[in-house]
Design a protein around this motif. Sequence first.
Motif, short mmCIF file in Angstrom:
data_model
loop_
_atom_site.label_atom_id
_atom_site.label_comp_id
_atom_site.label_asym_id
_atom_site.label_seq_id
_atom_site.Cartn_x
_atom_site.Cartn_y
_atom_site.Cartn_z
N UNK A 292 0.81 -1.22 0.00
CA UNK A 292 0.00 0.00 0.00
C UNK A 292 0.85 1.27 0.00
N UNK A 293 2.16 1.13 0.20
CA UNK A 293 3.01 2.32 0.35
C UNK A 293 2.96 3.24 -0.87
N UNK A 294 2.90 2.67 -2.07
CA UNK A 294 2.94 3.49 -3.29
C UNK A 294 1.73 4.41 -3.41
N UNK A 300 2.16 8.69 -9.10
CA UNK A 300 2.40 7.28 -9.42
C UNK A 300 1.08 6.60 -9.81
N UNK A 301 0.01 7.01 -9.13
CA UNK A 301 -1.30 6.44 -9.47
C UNK A 301 -1.65 6.77 -10.92
N UNK A 302 -1.31 7.99 -11.34
CA UNK A 302 -1.57 8.38 -12.73
C UNK A 302 -0.68 7.58 -13.69
N UNK A 303 0.55 7.35 -13.26
CA UNK A 303 1.47 6.56 -14.09
C UNK A 303 0.95 5.13 -14.25
N UNK A 304 0.36 4.60 -13.19
CA UNK A 304 -0.21 3.25 -13.27
C UNK A 304 -1.32 3.22 -14.32
N UNK A 305 -2.19 4.22 -14.25
CA UNK A 305 -3.31 4.31 -15.23
C UNK A 305 -2.76 4.37 -16.66
N UNK A 306 -1.73 5.19 -16.87
CA UNK A 306 -1.16 5.32 -18.21
C UNK A 306 -0.57 3.98 -18.67
N UNK A 307 0.08 3.28 -17.71
CA UNK A 307 0.67 1.99 -18.05
C UNK A 307 -0.39 0.98 -18.44
N UNK A 308 -1.54 1.06 -17.78
CA UNK A 308 -2.63 0.13 -18.12
C UNK A 308 -3.01 0.30 -19.60
N UNK A 309 -3.10 1.57 -20.03
CA UNK A 309 -3.45 1.82 -21.43
C UNK A 309 -2.38 1.28 -22.37
N UNK A 310 -1.11 1.51 -21.98
CA UNK A 310 -0.02 1.04 -22.84
C UNK A 310 -0.02 -0.48 -22.94
N UNK A 323 8.10 -3.26 -14.17
CA UNK A 323 9.47 -2.87 -13.84
C UNK A 323 9.62 -1.35 -13.89
N UNK A 324 9.04 -0.73 -14.93
CA UNK A 324 9.11 0.72 -15.06
C UNK A 324 8.40 1.42 -13.91
N UNK A 325 7.26 0.86 -13.52
CA UNK A 325 6.51 1.46 -12.41
C UNK A 325 7.30 1.39 -11.10
N UNK A 326 8.01 0.27 -10.94
CA UNK A 326 8.83 0.14 -9.74
C UNK A 326 9.92 1.22 -9.72
N UNK A 327 10.49 1.47 -10.90
CA UNK A 327 11.51 2.53 -11.00
C UNK A 327 10.89 3.90 -10.70
N UNK A 330 10.45 4.14 -6.96
CA UNK A 330 11.71 4.43 -6.27
C UNK A 330 12.12 5.89 -6.46
N UNK A 331 11.90 6.42 -7.67
CA UNK A 331 12.23 7.81 -7.92
C UNK A 331 11.35 8.73 -7.06
N UNK A 332 10.07 8.38 -6.98
CA UNK A 332 9.14 9.18 -6.17
C UNK A 332 9.59 9.21 -4.71
N UNK A 333 10.08 8.09 -4.22
CA UNK A 333 10.56 8.04 -2.83
C UNK A 333 11.77 8.96 -2.67
N UNK A 334 12.73 8.85 -3.61
CA UNK A 334 13.94 9.68 -3.53
C UNK A 334 13.57 11.16 -3.54
#
Length: 338
Positions: A292-294, A300-310, A323-327, A330-334
């Motif tokens: 649930x941390x993400x 990131x939630x928007x990125x997930x939605x975009x990835x679903x379309x892709x 894999x891209x979402x995980x990256x 991690x970037x969002x955390x940094x």
Amino acid sequence: LKHTVKARLTTDGYAEGILRGDRIILGQAITLIESNLSGDRLLASDLIEKIIGYTGNSIRIGITGVPGVGKSTFIEAFGKHITSFGKKVAVLTVDPSSKLSKGSILGDKTRMETLAKNPMVFIRPSAAGNKLGGVAAGTRDAMLLCEAAGYEVIIIETVGVGQSETTVKSMVDFFLLLMLAGAGDELQGIKKGIMEMADAIAITKADGHNLEQAYKAQTEYQHALRLSSVSKSGWEPIVLLSSAITDLGMEKIWNAILEFRNKTEDSGYFSSNRKDQDVTCLHEYFNMLLNSDHERFTNLQQAVKRMEDKVTGKNISPRAAAQKLLEDYHRAIRESTD
Ligand SMILES: Nc1nc2c(ncn2[C@@H]2O[C@H](COP(=O)(O)OP(=O)(O)OP(=O)(O)O)[C@@H](O)[C@H]2O)c(=O)[nH]1
Ligand SMILES: [Mg+2]
């Protein structure tokens, strides 16, 4: 005075009330740990940390069986038997549907009527469970609070359908399966694996014209259990008869539980099993937090939605997208800690 009781306590207030054995505060604390509000969740974690040193000093008993097998009625009679030795008993319920019907709450109130009035007994009809930890975490935490409040016997009742038995098995010392005589295993909806989890089986409603059939079932189940492999505990599961009307079996079942505790304490299994359960629980919590941390990053939630379309447009494979979402995560955390 009623109003001041309702007011929210500090975690110290809750902890102090629980350790004093105050049932009202115990009930309120369980409501707190079941809350989904993030502020309450922090309070709940804080409270558990405060009382954790006072937990563990109980025998934890799981009771399961199909609807109507007689769980609540059994617990009423069994609880009365245990309290007659001066032991404090807490009864918690895991409801797999997690939307407990009004009917079953009312039903349990009447079926455990005498027990509910007993000052040695604390009954909590449903641990609805918080969203984060689900039903299991809610019940487990409620159990810890009850132990801190001095309850020496914890009974966790669950309906024998679906996943809940495995959940309950993972938090108790002794697992009791209630079964009816004369109904086939399939009829009872009990899967083979559940019989193998049991430390004892009680054939319920062994009274009146049921008694003869109950004896027959006892022999059959005892036989079936002998064929299954020896459990890690080294304990050989037993089959007993029970009746909430004649009190048949109450003493034998309680004695079996005491014998189980003595034997497994001597062999070291009792404490190693609890340690295993704690480690499993740690992993479950950690996984839950990771899962649930993400959610705290809206981008990131928007990125997930975009990835679903892709992914559905076959622009990227699901594996590479993850894999891209995980990256991204991690970037969002940094970036959030910069
Ligand atoms: N004759 C007899 N009837 C019993 C006994 N125990 C329970 N019953 C009856 O069986 C019915 C179901 O009992 P419950 O205790 O509600 O069963 P339960 O397993 O808790 O049911 P759910 O909560 O719906 O899963 C009730 O009508 C009880 O009166 C018993 O020992 N002997
Ligand atoms: Mg019931």
